[in-house]
Every structure is written in structure tokens, then in C-alpha cells.
Design an enzyme around this catalytic site. Structure first.
Site, mmCIF file in Angstrom:
data_model
loop_
_atom_site.group_PDB
_atom_site.id
_atom_site.type_symbol
_atom_site.label_atom_id
_atom_site.label_comp_id
_atom_site.label_asym_id
_atom_site.label_seq_id
_atom_site.Cartn_x
_atom_site.Cartn_y
_atom_site.Cartn_z
ATOM 1 N N HIS A 1 2.512 -0.220 2.580
ATOM 2 C CA HIS A 1 1.497 -0.580 3.568
ATOM 3 C C HIS A 1 0.567 -1.668 3.059
ATOM 4 O O HIS A 1 0.476 -1.954 1.858
ATOM 5 C CB HIS A 1 0.691 0.653 3.986
ATOM 6 C CG HIS A 1 -0.119 1.287 2.887
ATOM 7 N ND1 HIS A 1 -1.422 0.947 2.611
ATOM 8 C CD2 HIS A 1 0.206 2.257 1.997
ATOM 9 C CE1 HIS A 1 -1.878 1.668 1.614
ATOM 10 N NE2 HIS A 1 -0.911 2.478 1.213
ATOM 11 N N CYS B 1 1.849 6.103 -2.516
ATOM 12 C CA CYS B 1 2.432 5.084 -1.645
ATOM 13 C C CYS B 1 2.303 3.700 -2.282
ATOM 14 O O CYS B 1 1.566 3.504 -3.245
ATOM 15 C CB CYS B 1 1.775 5.112 -0.273
ATOM 16 S SG CYS B 1 2.222 6.584 0.701
#
Length: 509
Positions: free
Chosen positions: A400, A419
Site C-alpha cells: 500500500h 504489510c
């Protein structure tokens, strides 16, 4: 060659026993005659030098040369069995399986043992067959040279020591220090070819050329490359070469029979090096820094595909993040958290109900029994930024954007919750957009401007591999990065574990 050492942390793993290795097939009588005693003695000597290849000679029951006269038949049989086992490990890797390491794939079918075993049995110089097998993996020659250099320094007692500064003091650029600066020059000269050529007018001055060498060292060690030598840099400078030896041994074994990637476009994320590359037909088409998980929340190794892209994503905060990261911030200033788009929910009679964060006594909330759900709305302050790349997996890991762009300038970027945060999300988006009907950058800009959450499916899902490779070869330089999660140490323990009895031996009992 410059070798850059890395920290080793402790991890856990178990060794799966390698398959039984058959003895080399019988060679014709003429070929066996060619394998005279002198050639077999050279073979035995080569096997005793397996440390050059990252293997331990003691694991292979290499017979003593004295047995060649006492019992020639038994000596030949034992030597050929040892050589066959070594050849199998050099070609296919000693550690055949390691729990959780889905990033390591061996294609043993592409490197069948039988032809090599036949060469070993028939060659008039079987040691040369072992040499060829040892150099077969990609980058093996460079890694073996680096391993030899690290072993030499370990045998010599380690690198020149650099005495740390007292307390919390740092050695600053421009400082004059007749003890530490000469020691620093000697230490960097051991692993940095450019530093070894420096000829300062005054070796006690921490001058610009030496500062540049320190910055190179710091960058390679994932330290802030500011030239200031504080506690962490002193620790890295004084790290023992034995750690590099272990990581280089692991790197060599990992590359044996490694499955060759196909020509299709793929995304590779090297977790310890904190970099993402898009590769197609052997060419890097996109290269960027990434932020990976901190050791306490490690980014897992994965094989998956980039399947979809979400624009203006909300963030459903995982419970661990909520209680460990956000609870202290809600306790400090719940209104500021509201202004950043965070919303708090609870369940009443099975129905989800939103609660005003300013009405909650956050100091009485028990982190062990965190009672709320937290979500952050899409927006400029959202932790996921403007774009989320969906890579389906059981760990709920994704790639992201992030509003904290300044963090990509740091050398150490291991501080996410698992992440992958992307330095260049729009460039990766351009690749994901290719072939998707009705989508282009103009439409993307409109969607982002709307602040509405929207998803797009990738036309041809792109393979994604999150892998853990601490040792890379870049030109003539071997780079060894920090063993962030202890996976190299786990592999090294498996590499050093006692070999279990082979199936043929069990049947003979």
C-alpha cells in the site's frame, strides 16, 4: 571485494532429512582403472575442503587416507559413498526442506543426479566433478570468495577493533582522535576496497574521505548514513566475522537447484534488503524502496499474485494494532484521533454501534481484552495512503501507499506491522493498469479526487514473491544485510544439524 556484515538474530526451525543418496553407478572397468589411487586421494583432499563451499566435511564420513593402504577396497567404497552424498548436496542443497520457507523452491528435476553420478564414477579426475558442481549455482564463485575472506578474518581473530566512545558520545566528522580514527581506518580497509586505498595526511583526523567510507558502511548495514559513529555503528563495526560466515553458508545452500524464474512479469520483494523490483524477461523495469515489518511483526514470506487494486481504502485496524499502537494515542488525545479519521465501534445486542471516542475512559481499557473495533476512513491521513494493492493470502498482508513519505529516505525501513509500504505506488499502479479495459491514469486521478472507495481487478494477475534473501551480489560486491527475523540463523542450524541415517543404511541394519 568488500564484504558487508550483518546482525544475526535467533529464530526457530527444524531440519527435514534429505533424501537418501545412492552410491555412484558402477563404471566400466577401464574407467575404474583410470581412477587411480592418486586421483582418489585428490578427491579425498577436495572433500576435506568442503568448508570452501559452506558445507562441513565432518558430515560426510570421509575416510582417512591411511585406510587406502590398510584396506583399499573399503577405502574406495567409503570415499565414493562420501563423494556421492557430497555431490547430491552440492547440486540439490543439503537443507532440502525448511518449515515456512515457501520462498525457497528447488527444481531438482531440472538438475538430475544420475548424469553427475555417472561422471563422478567415470572421470579420471573425480575431484574436478566436485569442483564443477560447487560452482554451478548462480553467483557461487563470488559467494565462495566472500566466504573465504570472512573465514580468514575469523581465523585471524576478527576485524580490527574500534574502541567505542564513552557513554552516549558519538565520533563526529572532523574530530581528531589518535586512538579511534586510526582503528576505524584499519577496520574499514578490511572490508572496503576504496577505504583501503586512502592515504590521509593526518591519520588521526576523521576527514571527509573516511566519513564517506563510514556512510557506505552505514547504508549497507541499514543504519542512518549520517557519518556520525554512535552506539549502533560501533556495534556493527565490531561485529564478529563468524556471523558473515554463517550467512554466506546459508546463501550458498539456498541457491543450489533454485528454481529458475520464468520470463513472465513478476514482483519480487526482498524483505531484509527492503526493496521491491518488477522483473520481466530478466530485466528490472521498476525498482523502489519499501517498508517491511518490524521484527516483532515480521512480514511473512509469501508466494501469491497481485489480483486487484483498491483506491481510497479505509483501514480496518487489526486488534493487535489497535491495542498496542492506537490505544496509547487514544489515551493521549481521542479528539486528535477523530480528526485523523479514526472511528470506534462496539457491539450492542449483536448490532455494531459507533461510539464517540471522547466519551470513552481510555485509561480504563484493558489492552488484553480490547473491546472495540476501530476503522480509519479513507483520506489524506489514512495509514494505507490512497492505494492498496491486494495480494490474496491467509496472513492478511497487502502492499500500500503511505502518507509518511519521508520514511523512505531512512536506511532501516523495518517498522511496519507486516504489510509492505511502497515508495512508488503510482509507478506500480501503471503496471497493474495495463490491459484493464476502461481504466487509465485520468480515471484513476478522478477516483482518487472523489475520495470514494473503488476497486479495480487486474487484467492479468502478476506473480508476487515476498522472499528473505540477506545476501546479494551486486557487480563485484557481496552485500550481507541484517538477519531481521532470524531466518538465516534458523537455516544455518538446519545446515549444521546431524544428518539422519539414510534409507539404505536403515535397511542394512
Amino acid at each position: 571485494m568488500r564484504i558487508i556484515l550483518a546482525v544475526t538474530l535467533i529464530g526457530a526451525a527444524a531440519l527435514a532429512a534429505p533424501p537418501a543418496c545412492a552410491a555412484p553407478p558402477a563404471a566400466p572397468a577401464a574407467a575404474q582403472a583410470q581412477q587411480g589411487t592418486e586421483a582418489l586421494l585428490r578427491l579425498a583432499d577436495r572433500l576435506r575442503r568442503l568448508a570452501e563451499d559452506g558445507l562441513e566435511p565432518r558430515d560426510y564420513a570421509i575416510p582417512e587416507d591411511a585406510l587406502a593402504e590398510a584396506d583399499p577396497a573399503a577405502w574406495r567404497a567409503a570415499l565414493k559413498q562420501a563423494a556421492a552424498t557430497v555431490l547430491s548436496d552440492l547440486l540439490h542443497g543439503k537443507v532440502r526442506e525448511l518449515p515456512g520457507r515457501v520462498d525457497i523452491r528447488r527444481d531438482t528435476a531440472a538438475l538430475p543426479l544420475n548424469p553427475w553420478m555417472a561422471q563422478l564414477a567415470a572421470s579420471p579426475e573425480p575431484a574436478a566433478v566436485i569442483d564443477r558442481a560447487a560452482l554451478l549455482p548462480p553467483e557461487a564463485a563470488a559467494l565462495r570468495r566472500a566466504l573465504a575472506a570472512a573465514r580468514a578474518w575469523a581465523a585471524a581473530g576478527g576485524y580490527p577493533a574500534v574502541p567505542p566512545m564513552p557513554g552516549t558520545e558519538a565520533l563526529e566528522p572532523g574530530a581528531v582522535d589518535p586512538v579511534r580514527v586510526p582503528a576505524l581506518r584499519a577496520r574499514l580497509a578490511a572490508t572496503d576496497r576504496a577505504a583501503a586505498t586512502l592515504r590521509p595526511d593526518d591519520p588521526t583526523i576523521y576527514d571527509e574521505a573516511l566519513v564517506a567510507a563510514v556512510r557506505r558502511f552505514q547504508a549497507a548495514e541499514a543504519l542512518e548514513p549520517d557519518g556520525r559513529i554512535g552506539r549502533l555503528t560501533f556495534a556493527a563495526l565490531n561485529r564478529p566475522p563468524e556471523q558473515a560466515v554463517r550467512q554466506l553458508r546459508v546463501a550458498l545452500d539456498m541457491r543450489r537447484a533454485a528454481a529458475a524464474p520464468g520470463p513472465e512479469r513478476r514482483i519480487e520483494v526482498n524483505i531484509p534488503h527492503q526493496r521491491l523490483q518488477v522483473i520481466e524477461a530478466g530485466r528490472v523495469t521498476l525498482d523502489m524502496n519499501v517498508i517491511v515489518g518490524k521484527p516483532a511483526r515480521a512480514t511473512p514470506v509469501l508466494r501469491t499474485r497481485l489480483a486487484a487494486v483498491q483506491f481510497n481504502p479505509p483501514w480496518g485496524v487489526p486488534e493487535r494494532n489497535a491495542r498496542e499502537d492506537l490505544l496509547p494515542r487514544f489515551r493521549a488525545n481521542p479528539r486528535a484521533m477523530m480528526e485523523k479519521g479514526f472511528r470506534v465501534f462496539t457491539f450492542v445486542e449483536g448490532q455494531r454501534v459507533e461510539i464517540d471516542p471522547t466519551t470513552i475512559d481510555w485509561r480504563s481499557v484493558n489492552p488484553a481484552r480490547f473491546p472495540y473495533l476501530i476503522r480509519q476512513d479513507a483520506g489524506d491521513a489514512n495509514a494505507l495512503g490512497r492505494i492498496k494493492f491486494v495480494i490474496p493470502n491467509s496472513e492478511d498482508i497487502f502492499m500500500h501507499d503511505t502518507p509518511d513519505r519521508h520514511l523512505f529516505r531512512r536506511a532501516d525501513r523495518a517498522f511496519s506491522s507486516g504489510c509492505i509500504r511502497l515508495e512508488k505506488p503510482m509507478e506500480l499502479l501503471d503496471i497493474a493498469l495495463q490491459g484493464v479495459a476502461g481504466w487509465d491514469r485520468a480515471r484513476v486521478d478522478g477516483v482518487l479526487e472523489s475520495r470514494q472507495t473503488t476497486a479495480m481487478t487486474v487484467a492479468r494477475p502478476i506473480p508476487v514473491r515476498l522472499h528473505y534473501t540477506t545476501v546479494t551480489v551486486e557487480g563485484a560486491e557481496v552485500r550481507i544485510r541484517q538477519d531481521l527475523y532470524g531466518l538465516d540463523e534458523a537455516y544455518a542450524r538446519a545446515l549444521d544439524a546431524p544428518r539422519l541415517p539414510r534409507l539404505a543404511e536403515l535397511r542394512a541394519r
